[in-house]
Design a protein around this motif. Sequence first.
Motif, PDB file in Angstrom:
ATOM      1  N   ARG A 210      50.618   4.185  -9.994  1.00  0.00           N
ATOM      2  CA  ARG A 210      51.645   4.030 -11.018  1.00  0.00           C
ATOM      3  C   ARG A 210      51.810   2.553 -11.389  1.00  0.00           C
ATOM      4  O   ARG A 210      52.006   2.202 -12.550  1.00  0.00           O
ATOM      5  CB  ARG A 210      52.966   4.620 -10.505  1.00  0.00           C
ATOM      6  N   THR A 211      51.710   1.698 -10.402  1.00  0.00           N
ATOM      7  CA  THR A 211      51.840   0.265 -10.680  1.00  0.00           C
ATOM      8  C   THR A 211      50.681  -0.218 -11.558  1.00  0.00           C
ATOM      9  O   THR A 211      50.890  -0.908 -12.558  1.00  0.00           O
ATOM     10  CB  THR A 211      51.848  -0.552  -9.366  1.00  0.00           C
ATOM     11  N   LEU A 212      49.489   0.166 -11.175  1.00  0.00           N
ATOM     12  CA  LEU A 212      48.328  -0.243 -11.966  1.00  0.00           C
ATOM     13  C   LEU A 212      48.468   0.249 -13.400  1.00  0.00           C
ATOM     14  O   LEU A 212      48.255  -0.503 -14.366  1.00  0.00           O
ATOM     15  CB  LEU A 212      47.046   0.310 -11.323  1.00  0.00           C
ATOM     16  N   GLU A 213      48.867   1.495 -13.509  1.00  0.00           N
ATOM     17  CA  GLU A 213      49.023   2.084 -14.832  1.00  0.00           C
ATOM     18  C   GLU A 213      50.083   1.319 -15.637  1.00  0.00           C
ATOM     19  O   GLU A 213      49.905   1.055 -16.827  1.00  0.00           O
ATOM     20  CB  GLU A 213      49.413   3.561 -14.668  1.00  0.00           C
ATOM     21  N   GLY A 214      51.161   0.947 -14.980  1.00  0.00           N
ATOM     22  CA  GLY A 214      52.210   0.184 -15.647  1.00  0.00           C
ATOM     23  C   GLY A 214      51.681  -1.131 -16.188  1.00  0.00           C
ATOM     24  O   GLY A 214      51.968  -1.523 -17.322  1.00  0.00           O
TER      25      GLY A 214
END
Lengths: 229, 896
Positions: free
Chosen positions: B796-800
């Motif tokens: 989720r962080t990477l995607e953010g």
Amino acid sequence: MAHVVSSLDQPSNYKDSQARLDRQRQSELLDKSTTLYVGNLSFYTTEEQIYEVFTKCTSPDDGGGIKRIIMGLDRNSRTPCGFCFVEYYTHAEALASMRYVSGTKLDERIIRCDLDLGYKEGRQFGRGKSGGQVRDEHRQDYDPGRGGWGAQAQRLEIERRREVEERYADAQDGPGAVASGGGDWKQSESNAPEENKLKRGRSPDDDGDNDAARTATRSRVEEEEAERL
Amino acid sequence: MSYERRGGHYGGRRRQRDDYDDRRHQQQETPDEIIKNAIIKFGEVDANEELLRLEKQIRDHVPRSIPVLSEAFRVSVTEQPYKIPHYATLLRVLHNKSDAPTEDEIPLGRLILEDFWKGFQGYVDKLAWREARLCIHFFAHLTVAKLISADSMLALLQSFTAVLDEFGVSNGRAKKAALCAGEGLLIGGLVLKPHSPTSTNEIINAIQTYTDTTNSQKWLVAPITSLTSESTPLTPPETSIEFLEMLLTTLRKLDESDYVETGDCLPRPYEIYVPFSPDVLRPYDLPLVLVPPEAIEMDALSPITAEGETPVKKDEWPEFFIRLFPSDVSPDFTNPVGYMIRTTILDIVDIFEVNRKECARLLLEYPKWNLPGTFKPKPGSTVTVEPAPGKDWQLESTIIETIISTYLLLPESSRKSIYYISLITEICKLSPSTVGPAVGKSIRRLYSSLSEGLDVEAARKFAEWFSVHMSNFGFQWVWKEWVPDLSLPIQHPRRAFMRRAIEFEIRLAYHDRILKTLPEAMQSPEAYVIPESGPSPFFDYEDPTHPHHDAAQAILNLFRGRAKAEDVITHLDTLRTTLDSSEEEGHVGNVDSLVRSIAVQSLLHIGARSFSHLLNAIERYLPLLRALAGVNSSTSAAASSGTTSSSNPEARMEILSAAAAFWKHNRQMVAIVFDKLMQYQIVDPTDIVSWTFLNGAGVGQLSELGGPMNLSAFEWDLLRAAIDKANGRVVAARRKVMQLRKEADDKRAQDNAAVNHMDVDVEHKPEETPVDDPQLITALKAYSSLIKEQKMALSRTLEGFVESLAPPPTARHPNPQARTVVSESAWESRAAWERDEWNAWETWGWYKQFCRSYAPYLGTYAETLYTVSFARFDGVNDPGADALKRIWNIATGQDA
């Protein structure tokens, strides 16, 4: 690394005169301790200020963090009286605080940390005759951060900080007065609310195995004085 | 030791009261301990004066115990590296014949050296790199003193360069092996090069070949850098230099003079003794050593590592030093003397981490171990030393510069930040008049580098150091000198630094205290340096004219009256019905959200007095919070996955939003509330990550700072706390599994022993009893749930980041500059940058920090995460996506 210099993370030789624990047992418990006694605080220092300093010794990626802070209160006036307990999730974090924070300033006072056997009900209150810490009754100097002159002059000084005075007016004693801070991560097994209700009925403290174990340890610890000098 | 462990008067009284025999009570020293301590304390007054006396004491000591003597040498060498030349001298004189020599006497010094070697072998076997390296220093000096053969010393160094050629050698291992070989050569080159110039050249070349392979990693962790590709030249060597580069520069320079110049870098007190001629004493041949492969940590866990084992290896990145002072104040990076000074300071800082006060004292005493004239004498010193040409540096500045360098290491320093901060505090306390100015100048230098590309994480740590330091020294900083910078754009790194430093200071003190320290120009709200008022809570429903004021009051009263959680839940149901029928606008979906917001804010209101009040409020109303988060009404899917993620994500987002709104003037409390909401399992780390990318930029920011999607240090702190929580839970769960496994194994072994003991003639096969007890099964299940959660949080962080930095056309608040700031020309014209450019630049910086600091975890899931977040860019020409992928590939080790 103890050949050339001594390490700062050794517990002091504080030994409660009333405690029935022998040295051996106490030292075993301290070797696993996650709790610090913090002394020489200003009466006006808040838990958030304490949190800000002590959070610098946490290792959240190792399962650590600040579990809770228990502010030391004057038994009668329910106002901070210059000490607190900081409880971490891991022993290493308590040691780090001994090495890096003890002896530095917080709120412009040099604070002192010591490894502690762990919070026990009632220990949040001062044990001096006036309700505060014993050391403030023997004190001869003027200390604006700790209510001015010794016991007598305190009142005047405290008037100036009504906010501080009122903050803990609701402080309870007895079982469950102090929150646990949250236990180990647990699988939510179909979220049985019944089970939760049961737990809450007992004590907020047994959330998680870790806490249960700690409570057990605690009950083994014999009665001891509520605070340090 | 002179060190007093605790502050005077408290300790004194307690000691009197204590009638028990303290366990640390000074015990009578045995003769062996006396001789050991004498060796360890060698030179504390004057090494030259003490030398012969100590030699005699050692020779006269009976009964002679070589292991005791060699252990004393090992402790001395590995814990007091600044004294190594003197220990080499001591060992040299111990090689002299005894007063009554026998025909075939082996010199005492040789016996000690042979035994010392065994200890060194032990360090190598344990891969105790620092100890091994310092022993190599000792051996190198002994080689120059002709007590060790040049051949065997070269062979020793070559076994360390051999590590550099290992297939798939980790960066951390290679770096440490290179330092062992390189520093051995540096000290021993005077003898080693004449003996075999080819071999010494090979050592230099091997290190060079290795560092050439790490150029992209260097770019990713350089403290001062631009966002552009690593092909552009790194920061000029006068500002910062990578550790191995500095070693190579030093070696090359010394090599030119055939290492004669080394004599200018370090003392060689043993030089006055004429070497033994080989027919009197053949130099010792160091036995061959093989550096063992790295231990693989997985062994004990292998069965449960089917998926998602994350061996966390830190210390894997190149290390940089930064320069804060000109060459006449501290040695520059091309000066070989500087290499020796810096590495010795680093070793002292590392070794004495257990006692920062002693560490500070030893650092300030360092000149006594170096050549005279290296540092300026202390002001007021009576001893006059001729300043050495080209040296005469300022000790305090050199120490502070080196500590700041290691403190600002990226992605993180090897010790906790607070150690370095407290160490600097101690040094200041020991010598305020000389260290104070050095600290002040360091702060100014770092501050000015903020606009030259100081890495965002380095800048955050700078603000952290600044605030804690000021908190220890009365918050005395001359803010006035930075007033002109208030004309810079609001998100300029310098202005961001001022705001951040002030915010951290307020957390350590209080608003009015800090406001008082600022010049008028900075106090005004328009300056955006300090908020107008203190960090108090903001209760949306406080205002009596608020339409939901009464509803909120009713809930507050329930809380105040300690109503049961179930009763509050019932009350909220009623409230929902009432609101449903009265809401004119008919926003059906909003009633749930509204009730959630009122309930959460009211609960926080009850808990607003202190951290403890917060915990009490949460704990008392856990069932309520669970209900609000939708956890109670969970589906069976949620229960089986173990995480809350499949229940009601929107509800959890709203809880976080309500908390952030309530504490919008106090971002410390936002972080604390989020942390405890995770701890009590009301929200998951992944929820925090999602929330932060959606709403983070709006929290507690002055409205001026809002605007398009961006991350500042505060949002990064929220992300980091969430990811660390997810990672920490995996660690804790793994520990639990290990422990239960071990208990089960022990029990089995015990049972078997008991069975065997009873002599039962039943054939017994322990492997056939895989008694997986229910506890272990539960623990394994928890472990695998948490692994999933960890992967989710990282993903989720990477995607953010991907959506922020290469925003799709559909993004909600894309930053128009997200893609443009990565180009080199953009960086060159940064003088014209405005809010959006600096915002985008900072967000890129946090992406870099995310990739490099979580590299070990990301590497584990690299393939899946790449597919999820980057596959969509395959074949697409997008400068943002290219930069994202490049950083990702370097961090996950796919670029080589």
